[in-house]
Design a protein around this motif. Structure first.
Motif, PDB file in Angstrom:
ATOM      1  N   ALA A  77      -0.198  34.674   4.365  1.00  0.00           N
ATOM      2  CA  ALA A  77      -1.322  36.172   2.608  1.00  0.00           C
ATOM      3  C   ALA A  77      -1.952  34.665   2.319  1.00  0.00           C
ATOM      4  CB  ALA A  77      -0.092  36.434   1.694  1.00  0.00           C
ATOM      5  N   TYR A 121     -10.304  42.047   0.072  1.00  0.00           N
ATOM      6  CA  TYR A 121      -8.898  42.095  -0.280  1.00  0.00           C
ATOM      7  C   TYR A 121      -8.010  43.170  -0.769  1.00  0.00           C
ATOM      8  CZ  TYR A 121      -5.575  40.884  -4.660  1.00  0.00           C
ATOM      9  OH  TYR A 121      -4.522  40.942  -5.441  1.00  0.00           O
ATOM     10  N   SER A 123      -8.419  45.196   2.300  1.00  0.00           N
ATOM     11  CA  SER A 123      -7.853  44.620   3.394  1.00  0.00           C
ATOM     12  C   SER A 123      -6.387  43.998   3.836  1.00  0.00           C
ATOM     13  CB  SER A 123      -8.731  44.347   3.965  1.00  0.00           C
ATOM     14  OG  SER A 123      -8.721  44.687   6.025  1.00  0.00           O
ATOM     15  N   GLN A 124      -6.674  42.931   3.198  1.00  0.00           N
ATOM     16  CA  GLN A 124      -5.901  41.481   3.220  1.00  0.00           C
ATOM     17  C   GLN A 124      -4.500  42.618   3.360  1.00  0.00           C
ATOM     18  OE1 GLN A 124      -5.993  38.439   4.540  1.00  0.00           O
ATOM     19  NE2 GLN A 124      -3.304  38.175   4.273  1.00  0.00           N
ATOM     20  N   TYR A 125      -4.189  43.074   2.134  1.00  0.00           N
ATOM     21  CA  TYR A 125      -2.385  43.050   2.067  1.00  0.00           C
ATOM     22  C   TYR A 125      -2.429  44.802   1.849  1.00  0.00           C
ATOM     23  CZ  TYR A 125      -2.508  38.655  -1.291  1.00  0.00           C
ATOM     24  OH  TYR A 125      -3.179  38.160  -1.794  1.00  0.00           O
ATOM     25  N   TYR A 315     -10.303  37.176  -4.169  1.00  0.00           N
ATOM     26  CA  TYR A 315     -11.283  37.216  -3.426  1.00  0.00           C
ATOM     27  C   TYR A 315     -12.831  37.038  -3.795  1.00  0.00           C
ATOM     28  CZ  TYR A 315     -13.525  37.415   1.617  1.00  0.00           C
ATOM     29  OH  TYR A 315     -14.449  37.275   2.707  1.00  0.00           O
ATOM     30  N   TRP A 324     -10.772  33.266  -0.547  1.00  0.00           N
ATOM     31  CA  TRP A 324      -9.469  33.334  -0.783  1.00  0.00           C
ATOM     32  C   TRP A 324      -9.465  31.698  -1.836  1.00  0.00           C
ATOM     33  CZ3 TRP A 324      -7.190  37.264  -1.186  1.00  0.00           C
ATOM     34  CH2 TRP A 324      -7.739  37.599  -0.169  1.00  0.00           C
TER      35      TRP A 324
END
Length: 404
Positions: A77, A121, A123-125, A315, A324
């Motif tokens: 992360a 953002y 998608s990352q989490y 992001y 990031w």
């Protein structure tokens, strides 16, 4: 900055303003603890009734939140607090609540990458997609049409921060982004009215400027929306009051430093040195605010993380930004609190949502340490038991304090 006021001058000021003494003795600068350095996304305003966004971008040093998300999710992360950390710190029912609620973000100028950066953002989490195509995301100009203002890279950072914080706290919420033509209070206020007219029950405003004699007129023109929770950043310059946080129709959101801890909560908070607070020079005190050291409106009401040294992951790729980054400022806490209101459910018709936390103080985390300067009375600039200026009544402990 130190102001030396003679007793005669102080007495005259009190008589003229009919206010309790709340004289700033020292102006705190935004936090640079742990070697963390920051820059403001938006330049400070140089004209009356022009606002500046309250985003602070970390440019150097190691933030205390650097590895927080990784320890909670057991996955790679970015640096800075993300959804898992924020939901844990504030006990938010984000997995199940917020569906069907629309949180509006009002900012100046256009962020051409707003939707694509938001997608990255989320998608990352592992958050559900929020796009124009699926009806979750909508971007309009200040009048509600598809005509957008010119782009601005500083405000684009603010927009990314706002969108990401709403997503982190309320992944099931819809998001309405209203972009004002400029950073004037008139244009931003028009954006607030547009957000409400388009059905938003929660409206976040991460900007502010100096108070002026026009503020009470702005109050009635732009912020008097019963049944709508309007949140506003308290400021990033330490002790001192900004507008529209001083409006009696909004929830003024202060800032804290947030750290993991080995206590029953698992987290600890103290007043962030940059959080704005104090006693308004113009706005009347609302009936639900009863602190005795300020005869007019006191800032703030509640708070959430804002210290860049314990900052949040964002992001953003517009302008010179490459993805990031870590941000702080009360620009982070205002959209977080707007999303908490959304998690709590629609305010009752005709209600004053800014009064809700005052009726549910036991459902907040009291912030009892730290300060943002020197002042008298001391509670206007220092954390303590119960109400204080920089953190208000405290930070969310679930959503019960935001219902009514």
């Amino acid at each position: 900055m130190r102001r030396n006021l003679s007793p005669t001058a102080v007495a005259a000021s009190l008589a003229a303003a009919a206010l309790a003494l709340a004289t700033p003795l020292a102006q705190a600068a935004p936090s640079s603890s742990h070697g963390v350095t920051t820059v403001r996304s938006c330049a400070l305003p140089t004209h009356k009734d022009v606002m500046a966004c309250k985003a602070l971008k970390v440019t150097g040093g190691t933030v205390g939140s650097a590895n927080a998300e990784r320890s909670l999710t057991a996955a790679a992360a970015p640096s800075g607090y993300g959804p898992a950390s924020l939901q844990s710190a504030y006990k938010l029912p984000s997995a199940t609540a917020g569906s069907g609620q629309t949180v509006a973000i009002v900012d100046a100028y256009d962020d051409p990458k707003a939707e694509s950066d938001l997608a990255a953002y989320r998608s990352q989490y592992g958050l559900p997609a929020c796009t124009t195509a699926n009806g979750c995301f909508k971007k309009v100009g200040q009048s509600g049409t598809s005509k957008l203002p010119r782009a601005n890279s500083g405000w684009a950072e603010e927009i990314s921060l706002d969108l990401d914080m709403v997503s982190a706290a309320c992944p099931n919420c819809k998001i309405l982004l209203v972009e004002a033509t400029s950073a004037s209070m008139t244009n931003l206020g028009t954006g607030v009215n547009t957000a409400v007219s388009l059905g938003a029950k929660y409206v976040s405003n991460s900007y502010g400027g100096g108070e002026s004699s026009s503020d009470t007129s702005y109050d009635t023109t732009y912020f008097n929306h019963p049944g709508v929770a309007i949140t506003v950043s308290s400021g990033d310059g330490g002790y001192g009051v900004e507008y529209p946080a001083a409006s009696r129709y909004v929830t003024a959101v202060g800032g804290t430093s947030l750290s993991s801890a080995s206590n029953s909560r698992g987290w600890s908070e103290s007043v962030w040195s940059g959080a704005g607070s104090g006693c308004s020079g113009y706005d009347a005190k609302p009936s639900w605010q009863t602190d005795s050291g300020c005869a007019r409106r006191t800032v703030a009401d509640v708070s959430a993380v804002a210290d860049p040294a314990t900052g949040v992951a964002v992001y953003d790729t517009y302008g010179s930004d490459t993805g990031w980054e870590v941000f702080g400022g009360t620009s982070a806490s205002s959209p977080l609190i707007a999303a908490v209101y959304a998690l709590a459910g629609a305010p009752s018709s005709g209600s004053t949502p800014s009064s809700f936390p005052y009726a549910h103080t036991s459902s907040l985390n009291d912030v009892t340490s730290g300060s943002n300067g020197s002042c008298s009375p001391a509670y206007l600039c220092a954390g303590g038991a119960g109400y204080d200026g920089p953190s208000g009544l405290g930070t969310p402990n679930g959503v019960a304090a935001f219902t009514g």
